[in-house]
Design a protein around this motif. Structure first.
Motif, PDB file in Angstrom:
ATOM      1  N   GLN A 186      12.073  -2.321 -24.525  1.00 27.77           N
ATOM      2  CA  GLN A 186      13.133  -1.339 -24.800  1.00 27.77           C
ATOM      3  C   GLN A 186      14.365  -1.558 -23.915  1.00 27.77           C
ATOM      4  O   GLN A 186      15.449  -1.844 -24.416  1.00 27.77           O
ATOM      5  N   SER A 191       6.594  -1.545 -23.005  1.00 29.72           N
ATOM      6  CA  SER A 191       7.577  -1.347 -21.945  1.00 29.72           C
ATOM      7  C   SER A 191       6.946  -1.274 -20.558  1.00 29.72           C
ATOM      8  O   SER A 191       5.889  -0.671 -20.387  1.00 29.72           O
ATOM      9  N   SER A 232       7.636   0.635 -18.314  1.00 26.02           N
ATOM     10  CA  SER A 232       8.031   1.944 -17.809  1.00 26.02           C
ATOM     11  C   SER A 232       6.841   2.598 -17.144  1.00 26.02           C
ATOM     12  O   SER A 232       5.736   2.623 -17.706  1.00 26.02           O
ATOM     13  N   LYS A 290       6.518   5.644 -16.780  1.00 21.18           N
ATOM     14  CA  LYS A 290       6.257   6.903 -17.473  1.00 21.18           C
ATOM     15  C   LYS A 290       5.272   6.670 -18.614  1.00 21.18           C
ATOM     16  O   LYS A 290       5.117   5.555 -19.111  1.00 21.18           O
ATOM     17  N   ASN A 321       8.870   8.403 -22.979  1.00 25.57           N
ATOM     18  CA  ASN A 321       9.680   7.266 -23.406  1.00 25.57           C
ATOM     19  C   ASN A 321      10.123   7.434 -24.857  1.00 25.57           C
ATOM     20  O   ASN A 321      11.281   7.167 -25.205  1.00 25.57           O
ATOM     21  N   ARG A 330      12.878   9.978 -25.157  1.00 23.25           N
ATOM     22  CA  ARG A 330      14.183   9.461 -24.738  1.00 23.25           C
ATOM     23  C   ARG A 330      14.817   8.628 -25.855  1.00 23.25           C
ATOM     24  O   ARG A 330      16.025   8.721 -26.099  1.00 23.25           O
ATOM     25  N   SER A 336       3.345   1.876 -22.887  1.00 20.77           N
ATOM     26  CA  SER A 336       4.026   1.712 -21.600  1.00 20.77           C
ATOM     27  C   SER A 336       2.999   1.354 -20.535  1.00 20.77           C
ATOM     28  O   SER A 336       1.816   1.683 -20.661  1.00 20.77           O
ATOM     29  N   ASN A 348       5.376  -0.477 -12.874  1.00 22.27           N
ATOM     30  CA  ASN A 348       6.626  -1.014 -13.410  1.00 22.27           C
ATOM     31  C   ASN A 348       6.945  -2.281 -12.633  1.00 22.27           C
ATOM     32  O   ASN A 348       7.672  -2.235 -11.639  1.00 22.27           O
TER      33      ASN A 348
END
Length: 283
Positions: A26, A58, A60, A62, A67, A70, A86, A172
């Motif tokens: 992303q 991703s 991420s 989170k 995600n 968002r 994620s 991450n």
């Protein structure tokens, strides 16, 4: 593979003719954290209209739902992807399993390194938040505030935990993140710092196999020749895709924007994309 065998494309249109399953990064591909890249919203929807299986994958820290929320706020159409994986979601499920089988003690003191005080990475898990590295029993690095803090801030916070060999998880692994003030150090750089201080880190996310395994499982375990991974990081997306045995496409809209000597990066990472395209647009 060599630079000579990499095919250069103007957009992702040709990929839609060749592949059925798309694993898409992303940040740096769909958006820059603030707004979608030109053509990205339309391209994502076009893949779904073409009947493709789209899994967003991703690094991420989170979980999946924040995600996805968002992306909707940024203007991406609901239903323009099938699944979201994620590294934060993969980690959460791993911790939840550890708690279920007794490997994670209820009340474990967790030092959470996140952004904007976000605690979604540990919601529903039997952690108690630790304020400092002095009393932490586990460190979880889910995000960076590298645009607001310097590495010395994290060094002071983490050094006591690293000195006691407190286990650390980084959800991450990206060393560079895109921010409103330009590229800054990401959570992966903080994880490297923890190791330099004497601690050990378990990294969850691209390029490591677990997140690709999760994405391919959600896609129905397709034939690897039917899958392409699209990302902007040689270290994470291209290397991870190479390791998973799938085709890869490097998009030059993210952290590599403006970089001229791509061959040196490929050689350094020992990872080569199948394709290179300037943007994630349907051309």
């Amino acid at each position: 593979m060599s630079a000579k065998s990499i095919e250069h494309l103007d957009g992702i249109g040709p990929l839609a003719e060749r592949y059925q399953v798309f694993l898409l990064d992303q940040f740096g591909v769909l958006h820059d954290g603030q707004a979608p890249y030109p053509g990205a919203v339309e391209a994502l929807s076009a893949l779904k209209r073409a009947g493709k299986t789209v899994v967003l994958i991703s690094n991420s820290g989170k979980r999946a739902r924040p995600n996805e929320d968002r992306l909707l706020k940024l203007g991406f159409a609901a239903g323009s992807w099938d699944h979201f994986v994620s590294s934060g979601e993969v980690a959460w499920r791993r911790f939840h399993e550890m708690a279920t089988n007794g490997a994670l003690r209820p009340g474990t003191k967790c030092l959470l390194i996140s952004r904007d005080g976000d605690r979604t990475a540990i919601e529903g898990l039997p952690f108690v938040l630790a304020e400092t590295g002095q009393d932490a029993e586990l460190v979880l690095i889910s995000a960076s505030e590298g645009d607001r803090q310097d590495l010395d801030h994290y060094r002071r916070l983490l050094a006591p935990a690293a000195a006691r060999q407190v286990p650390c998880f980084c959800t991450n692994p990206d060393r560079i993140m895109l921010t409103a003030v330009g590229p800054r150090f990401g959570a992966g750089e903080i994880a490297d710092l923890y190791e330099s201080l004497g601690g050990s880190v378990t990294r969850i996310g691209k390029p490591y196999p677990a997140i690709f395994d999760a994405a391919l499982a959600l896609a129905g375990e397709p034939e690897r020749g039917d899958v392409v991974c699209i990302g902007d990081s040689v270290e994470h997306d291209i290397s991870g895709g190479n390791g998973a045995g799938i085709a890869t496409a490097l998009v030059l809209s993210g952290i590599l924007a403006g970089i001229s000597d791509l061959a040196a990066i490929f050689d350094e990472q020992q990872a080569w994309p199948t394709y290179i395209t300037g943007s994630f647009s349907f051309r």
